[in-house]
Design a protein around this motif. Structure first.
Motif, mmCIF file in Angstrom:
data_model
loop_
_atom_site.group_PDB
_atom_site.id
_atom_site.type_symbol
_atom_site.label_atom_id
_atom_site.label_comp_id
_atom_site.label_asym_id
_atom_site.label_seq_id
_atom_site.Cartn_x
_atom_site.Cartn_y
_atom_site.Cartn_z
ATOM 1 N N ILE A 251 -3.509 0.703 2.862
ATOM 2 C CA ILE A 251 -2.102 1.085 2.677
ATOM 3 C C ILE A 251 -1.347 0.559 3.895
ATOM 4 O O ILE A 251 -1.668 0.943 5.030
ATOM 5 C CB ILE A 251 -1.947 2.610 2.551
ATOM 6 N N PRO A 252 -0.382 -0.341 3.720
ATOM 7 C CA PRO A 252 0.239 -0.999 4.889
ATOM 8 C C PRO A 252 0.837 -0.023 5.895
ATOM 9 O O PRO A 252 0.706 -0.221 7.096
ATOM 10 C CB PRO A 252 1.320 -1.895 4.248
ATOM 11 N N GLU A 266 4.604 3.155 -3.322
ATOM 12 C CA GLU A 266 3.980 2.558 -2.145
ATOM 13 C C GLU A 266 2.888 1.600 -2.637
ATOM 14 O O GLU A 266 1.937 2.009 -3.303
ATOM 15 C CB GLU A 266 3.380 3.637 -1.245
ATOM 16 N N VAL A 267 3.054 0.339 -2.317
ATOM 17 C CA VAL A 267 2.100 -0.678 -2.766
ATOM 18 C C VAL A 267 0.944 -0.748 -1.761
ATOM 19 O O VAL A 267 1.165 -0.786 -0.550
ATOM 20 C CB VAL A 267 2.783 -2.046 -2.897
ATOM 21 N N PHE A 268 -0.271 -0.730 -2.269
ATOM 22 C CA PHE A 268 -1.447 -0.877 -1.418
ATOM 23 C C PHE A 268 -2.358 -1.934 -2.027
ATOM 24 O O PHE A 268 -2.171 -2.366 -3.175
ATOM 25 C CB PHE A 268 -2.186 0.458 -1.254
ATOM 26 N N LEU A 309 1.000 3.226 -5.561
ATOM 27 C CA LEU A 309 0.915 4.677 -5.426
ATOM 28 C C LEU A 309 2.264 5.257 -5.849
ATOM 29 O O LEU A 309 3.301 4.931 -5.262
ATOM 30 C CB LEU A 309 0.587 5.057 -3.983
ATOM 31 N N ILE A 310 2.264 6.079 -6.875
ATOM 32 C CA ILE A 310 3.498 6.638 -7.432
ATOM 33 C C ILE A 310 3.706 8.031 -6.853
ATOM 34 O O ILE A 310 2.822 8.885 -6.930
ATOM 35 C CB ILE A 310 3.432 6.691 -8.965
ATOM 36 N N LEU A 311 4.889 8.254 -6.269
ATOM 37 C CA LEU A 311 5.194 9.508 -5.585
ATOM 38 C C LEU A 311 6.430 10.126 -6.218
ATOM 39 O O LEU A 311 7.457 9.453 -6.381
ATOM 40 C CB LEU A 311 5.439 9.258 -4.089
#
Length: 599
Positions: A251-252, A266-268, A309-311
């Motif tokens: 995860i950046p 959030e793109v990982f 990642l969906i929040l």
């Protein structure tokens, strides 16, 4: 003396009777001189006792003290009539570690005291043998018959994977059935069974499952023990493990902030660093409102892919949460990778708040412009729009703007109460809205009208403010250059006096010349006077004066248009007037020098 004589008589009779009894009782004992047995087996052999005497005898059997603990004779006492024979079994239950040849002495005695010894040699031969052989790895544990293929070379396996090795166990003993227990010296390895039995000469297969925890060469030792005889056998296996399964998740960002009820992403990145295509599963821990776009996917070796990642935190959440994303291989759950994101969630009103820097009560006496600041009090950039309501004689400029956190926008509130409005308090509502928020501010406008004379004076000052500005500038310039102006005025007055005196003198001289010329003209024919020439300087001066007159008329008749024109082109007008003033000054100076006015 009387007592001694009977005793002596009895002793004499016993001595005489003993050889007679011995001569009537006799026996023989026979058995193999050398017996071969298996240790700790309970094997035995027979000893034959034959009564060769003339009477029935009672026998007892025993062995020497060295072997008495593990030799059993049953029965150890018995009777035989004359010329009868009997076989007595002798069982040897030696320690399992017994080996070599051990002497055994069998003592046979009768109740009458006749005794004979039988010497034997007990030889313990190797027994209860079994073997363990390794085979080629299998994919699955076969049920029933297995085609066992021997394999003595080192095994190759994958770290964090699993390998199944078949082990062939054979009972090599031709005499005894036996059971065996097995153990392996590595906690990462396990056996399919720990104990089982085999008939003599039979064989069976057990499986060893091993999961290498890391890359490298590992030596495994499998040990088997026979329950009968305690014989042990070992098998050493070498397993060379390499990295075949390896995944990576990144995860950046370590930390992030977001607002409640506003979905975020959030793109990982997930990478397959292994050598096989893998079905990778994803899971999320730490919050029920966090999930991934895909829970499983296929990824080829040495490839990577982006996942999301969906929040979606709740609206009123005001805390932090550690979100952990874990990736694992569907076929090998022990191979995992994970990374975490610390997420701080703010309530919606903290993210998109708005405020205004303006007093709650404003006092006005007439038309008024009020500056105010629209402030982004939230944590996120946002586009705000605003409007006012409640008063028809109020307006607000620039109804929208995009502001960064703590950013401000300067707006102007214009209040223009009508002349017939009565004094009092008038409520005004200012509303500031964004995509995710709405803030209102109640403002009270206190109107206190001015006296008509004051209002008329202000109107006059406002209407003629530009003329007053020019007058103020001129007065300031005169005040600054007052000494120079006074000195120049005095010098100009002195020069004017001198010029007047000179002009009077010249007038008198000219009068004299004119009278002389008149006398000459009487004598000569009359000639026409040449008209005064219209020079360029005079034309320019007349034009400038005409422009000034026209400008004055326009200021009186069309003051607004004229003022707006000068607002737009005041630099050009100032340049023209300045240039004209310089030209006039230079021409007049040159003319004065020509005429001799200046000294």
């Amino acid at each position: 003396m009387r007592c001694i004589i009977p005793l002596l008589l009895a002793f004499f009779m016993a001595v005489v009777a003993l050889p007679i009894a011995a001569a009537q009782e006799d026996f023989t004992a026979s058995a193999e001189q050398s017996v071969s047995l298996c240790p700790c087996s309970g094997q035995g052999y027979y000893v034959t006792i034959t009564n060769t005497g003339a009477q029935e005898s009672a026998y007892s059997l025993s062995v020497n003290e060295e072997v008495k603990g593990w030799v059993t004779i049953s029965p150890d006492t018995f009777s035989l009539p004359p010329n009868a024979a009997g076989k007595v079994p002798v069982y040897i239950t030696s320690p399992c570690e017994a080996q070599g040849t051990i002497p055994l002495t069998l003592l046979v005695s009768t109740s009458n005291g006749l005794a004979k010894a039988l010497a034997q040699q007990i030889t313990f031969m190797p027994c209860y043998g079994f073997s363990i052989a390794s085979g080629k790895p299998v994919v699955s544990k076969a049920q029933g018959t297995l085609a066992f293929e021997p394999h003595d070379a080192p095994y190759e396996a994958c770290a964090k994977g699993a390998i199944t090795i078949p082990l062939l166990v054979k009972n090599t003993d031709a005499l005894f059935d036996n059971s065996y227990s097995f153990a392996v010296d590595d906690p990462e390895a396990s056996l399919s069974v720990s104990q089982f039995g085999l008939k003599k000469g039979d064989s069976g297969v057990i499986f060893l499952d091993y999961a290498p925890p890391s890359a490298g060469t590992k030596t495994l030792v499998v040990q088997g023990t026979a329950s009968l005889g305690g014989v042990r056998a070992t098998k050493t296996l070498r397993v060379a493990a390499r990295d075949c399964y390896d995944i990576f998740l990144d995860i950046p960002r370590d930390r992030a902030e977001m607002c409640g009820s506003i979905p975020g992403r959030e793109v990982f990145q997930v990478s397959n660093k292994g050598i096989y295509p893998e079905n990778i599963t994803l899971s999320v821990e730490g919050a029920g409102w966090a999930s991934v776009d895909r829970s499983s996917f296929l990824l080829n070796p040495l490839r990577r892919t982006n996942r999301t990642l969906i929040l979606n935190p709740p609206q009123d959440m005001d805390s932090s949460a550690v979100i952990t994303v874990r990736a694992s291989l569907a076929g090998n759950p022990s191979v995992t990778a994970q990374d975490s994101l610390t997420l701080t969630v703010h309530p919606l009103y903290k993210c998109y708040g708005a405020g205004v820097d303006l007093k709650e009560k404003i006092t006005v006496k007439g038309e008024k412009y009020i500056s105010l600041d629209i402030i982004n009090t939230g944590l996120r950039p946002a586009a705000f729009s605003w409007n006012i309501s409640g008063l028809s004689w109020a307006s607000l400029d620039a109804g929208q703007a995009s502001l960064n956190p703590n950013g401000q926008y300067h707006a102007t509130l214009h209040l223009f109460p009508p002349q017939n409005l009565s004094a009092g308090d008038y409520p005004l509502t200012l509303a500031i809205s964004s995509e995710h928020s709405l803030a209102t501010r109640q403002i009270v406008v206190e109107y206190r009208p001015e006296h008509p004379a004051v209002r008329a004076f202000k109107q006059f000052m406002h209407q003629y403010r530009y003329y007053l500005y020019i007058l103020a500038v001129l007065l300031i310039a005169l005040f600054i250059f007052r000494k120079r102006v006074i000195s120049s005025s005095k010098e100009a007055w002195r020069q004017r006096q001198i010029r007047n005196v000179r002009r009077q003198s010249l007038e008198k001289a000219r009068q004299v010349r004119m009278e002389a010329a008149a006398k000459r003209r009487k004598k000569q024919p009359v000639a026409e006077e040449e008209p005064e020439q219209l020079t360029g300087f005079r034309i320019f001066s007349l034009t400038l004066v005409s422009a000034a007159i026209v400008l004055g008329i326009l200021l009186v008749v069309y003051p607004t248009v004229t003022i707006n024109f000068f607002r737009a082109y005041w630099i050009v007008a100032a340049a023209v007037v300045g240039l004209a003033a310089i030209v006039i000054f230079l021409r007049r100076r040159k003319g004065r020098r020509r005429k001799g006015y200046l000294s």
